[in-house]
Design a protein around this motif. Structure first.
Motif, short mmCIF file in Angstrom:
data_model
loop_
_atom_site.label_atom_id
_atom_site.label_comp_id
_atom_site.label_asym_id
_atom_site.label_seq_id
_atom_site.Cartn_x
_atom_site.Cartn_y
_atom_site.Cartn_z
N SER A 1 0.83 -1.21 0.00
CA SER A 1 0.00 0.00 0.00
C SER A 1 0.86 1.26 0.00
O SER A 1 0.66 2.17 -0.80
N VAL B 1 -5.37 9.43 0.11
CA VAL B 1 -6.59 8.78 0.60
C VAL B 1 -7.49 8.42 -0.59
O VAL B 1 -8.03 7.30 -0.66
N SER C 1 -13.55 -0.06 0.05
CA SER C 1 -13.31 1.34 -0.34
C SER C 1 -13.97 2.31 0.63
O SER C 1 -13.37 3.33 1.00
N ALA D 1 -8.30 0.28 -3.69
CA ALA D 1 -8.96 -0.71 -2.82
C ALA D 1 -10.18 -1.30 -3.53
O ALA D 1 -10.47 -2.50 -3.39
N SER E 1 -11.67 5.79 7.23
CA SER E 1 -10.46 5.80 8.04
C SER E 1 -9.57 6.99 7.71
O SER E 1 -8.97 7.60 8.60
N ALA F 1 -6.50 -2.08 4.96
CA ALA F 1 -6.93 -0.84 4.31
C ALA F 1 -7.16 0.26 5.34
O ALA F 1 -6.73 1.40 5.16
N ILE F 2 -7.85 -0.07 6.43
CA ILE F 2 -8.09 0.91 7.50
C ILE F 2 -6.77 1.44 8.03
O ILE F 2 -6.57 2.66 8.18
N THR G 1 -11.95 2.56 3.72
CA THR G 1 -10.72 3.34 3.56
C THR G 1 -11.00 4.83 3.61
O THR G 1 -10.24 5.59 4.22
N SER H 1 -8.11 4.56 -1.96
CA SER H 1 -9.50 4.11 -1.90
C SER H 1 -9.95 3.57 -3.25
O SER H 1 -10.69 2.57 -3.31
N TYR I 1 -5.81 -4.53 -1.79
CA TYR I 1 -5.52 -5.23 -0.55
C TYR I 1 -5.85 -6.72 -0.61
O TYR I 1 -5.76 -7.42 0.40
N VAL J 1 -4.53 3.40 4.96
CA VAL J 1 -5.08 4.66 4.44
C VAL J 1 -5.10 5.72 5.53
O VAL J 1 -4.83 6.90 5.29
N SER J 2 -5.40 5.32 6.76
CA SER J 2 -5.37 6.30 7.86
C SER J 2 -3.94 6.77 8.11
O SER J 2 -3.71 7.94 8.44
#
Length: 397
Positions: A160, A381, A284, A388, A290, A331-332, A287, A385, A393, A335-336
């Motif tokens: 990622s 972000v 998505s 995703a 987050s 993903a959470i 993401t 997303s 992922y 992306v965060s």
């Protein structure tokens, strides 16, 4: 205010309103997680104080020589490796950001690019089972039965970060950089005896954790105790540098989230999210949620413990294959972390402060850099997303 402090206060109020006993509220404090984070933080505080990590970073970047276009790549790769070995996301950003922003000022490299690559590298390596973010994510997933994910979690995290790091590198012209022969070629000293001992201790820690599967927090304390006994670093100063506020934030929010889970709050949140999701859009949407949350709160302290526990309920509602829980968890997390490039978050704030100090920027220059870094964060972000949705992922699972 520290979010952990506020969370514990809310846990007290919420618990009493719901008729929960104080002892049950206190059980929400994850002592095992606290020991792991504290042991790792203490060991790498010792390594930072005696200059081991800073010197190691300088030596790695010096490998670029006259090939300045390699400097951003080396910053990214070394941030990833250093973070994965134990310091984790925020400590690695703190270690590397001052150095990378000094390089940006000295060598005329865009600070937005180097800061973004530092954050992305630290974030990708930070999901290692040796590092704080990885430990938190693995523990949160284990709570709903998702175990044995260490290698996949790390691989997905690095994928990622690399996917967006490549975009940042080319978008901001990293490949166009040319060397100034008069800049950045001072002689770098060798490691002294104390620094060599520290490096040996870190190698031993990695071996004990990865090969013998000993708890990383306990190993951190053990190695740190040996180094302190031989006066390799300043023990008192290391204790002061432990990010106590961050530890309180993470464990404090854990107390509140444990109570909210017991009272059914996560099921309500899961149902709300699932109501606007389908099997194809679930990852998505998570993401995006987050990333937006991370602009205003901590990834490991707030976003992960809030959203990851919702995964089982969401998967049950929208359907999905066996890999979807791990896809969502990664993903959470990633992306965060990518949103952390923004100056509203820790990584971006460190970069802005370090570059302003190194380059002596004016208010207008700081404002332009602030806007640029936030736009890079928002683009990240959005970009991740979209990827995703197309299965980013899922590729390595």
């Amino acid at each position: 205010m520290n979010t952990g402090l506020v969370a514990i206060a809310f846990a007290l109020v919420l618990g009493h309103l719901a008729g929960v006993q104080d002892l049950e509220i206190i059980r929400g404090f994850n002592s095992s997680l606290f020991i792991m984070l504290l042991g790792v933080s203490y060991l790498f505080s010792l390594a930072q104080i005696n200059g081991t990590l800073d010197l190691l970073a300088k030596k790695v970047v010096a490998l670029a020589g006259q090939r300045t276009y390699l400097v951003p790549i080396i910053i990214y790769v070394f941030s990833t490796i250093l973070s994965a070995l134990g310091p984790g996301t925020v400590p690695t950003m703190a270690i590397m950001m001052v150095f990378s922003m000094a390089l940006a000022s000295e060598m005329g490299i865009q600070p937005a690019m180097l800061s973004a690559l530092t954050v992305l590298g630290a974030s990708g390596g930070g999901v290692s089972p040796l590092a704080a973010t990885g430990i938190i994510g693995i523990n949160l997933c284990a709570e709903f039965g998702l175990t044995g994910i260490e290698s996949q979690f790390l691989a997905n995290g690095v994928l990622s970060s690399t996917a967006y790091a490549i975009v940042v590198y080319f978008l901001l012209g990293g490949y166009k950089l040319h060397a100034d022969p008069n800049v950045g070629h001072e002689k770098i000293s060798g490691f002294n005896a104390k620094q060599k001992a520290t490096l040996a201790g870190i190698v031993v820690m990695v071996f004990l954790v990865m090969v013998l599967h000993i708890n990383v927090g306990l190993v951190g304390f053990a190695i740190a105790a040996v180094l302190s006994f031989f006066h390799v670093s300043d023990e008192g100063e290391a204790l002061k540098r432990i990010p106590w506020g961050t530890l309180l934030l993470i464990t404090g929010v854990g107390v509140l989230m444990h109570l909210i889970i017991d009272l059914g709050g996560i099921k309500m949140l899961s149902a709300a999210l699932a109501s606007v999701m389908t099997e194809n859009t679930a990852v998505s949407i998570m993401t995006i949620c987050s990333g937006v949350m991370s602009w205003f709160s901590s990834t490991s302290g707030v976003v992960m413990p809030t959203l990851i526990p919702t995964i089982p309920e969401i998967v049950a509602e929208v359907g999905g294959n066996n890999t979807m829980p791990l896809e969502m968890a990664t993903a959470i997390t990633m992306v965060s972390n990518t949103a952390g490039i923004s100056p509203l978050s820790t990584g971006g704030a460190l970069a802005l402060a370090a570059y302003s100090s190194a380059a002596g920027t004016t208010y207008q220059e700081q404002h332009r850099l602030f806007v640029k870094m936030f736009l890079i964060s928002a683009l990240g972000v959005t970009y991740l997303s979209i990827l995703a949705y197309f299965g980013l992922y899922h590729w390595l699972l």
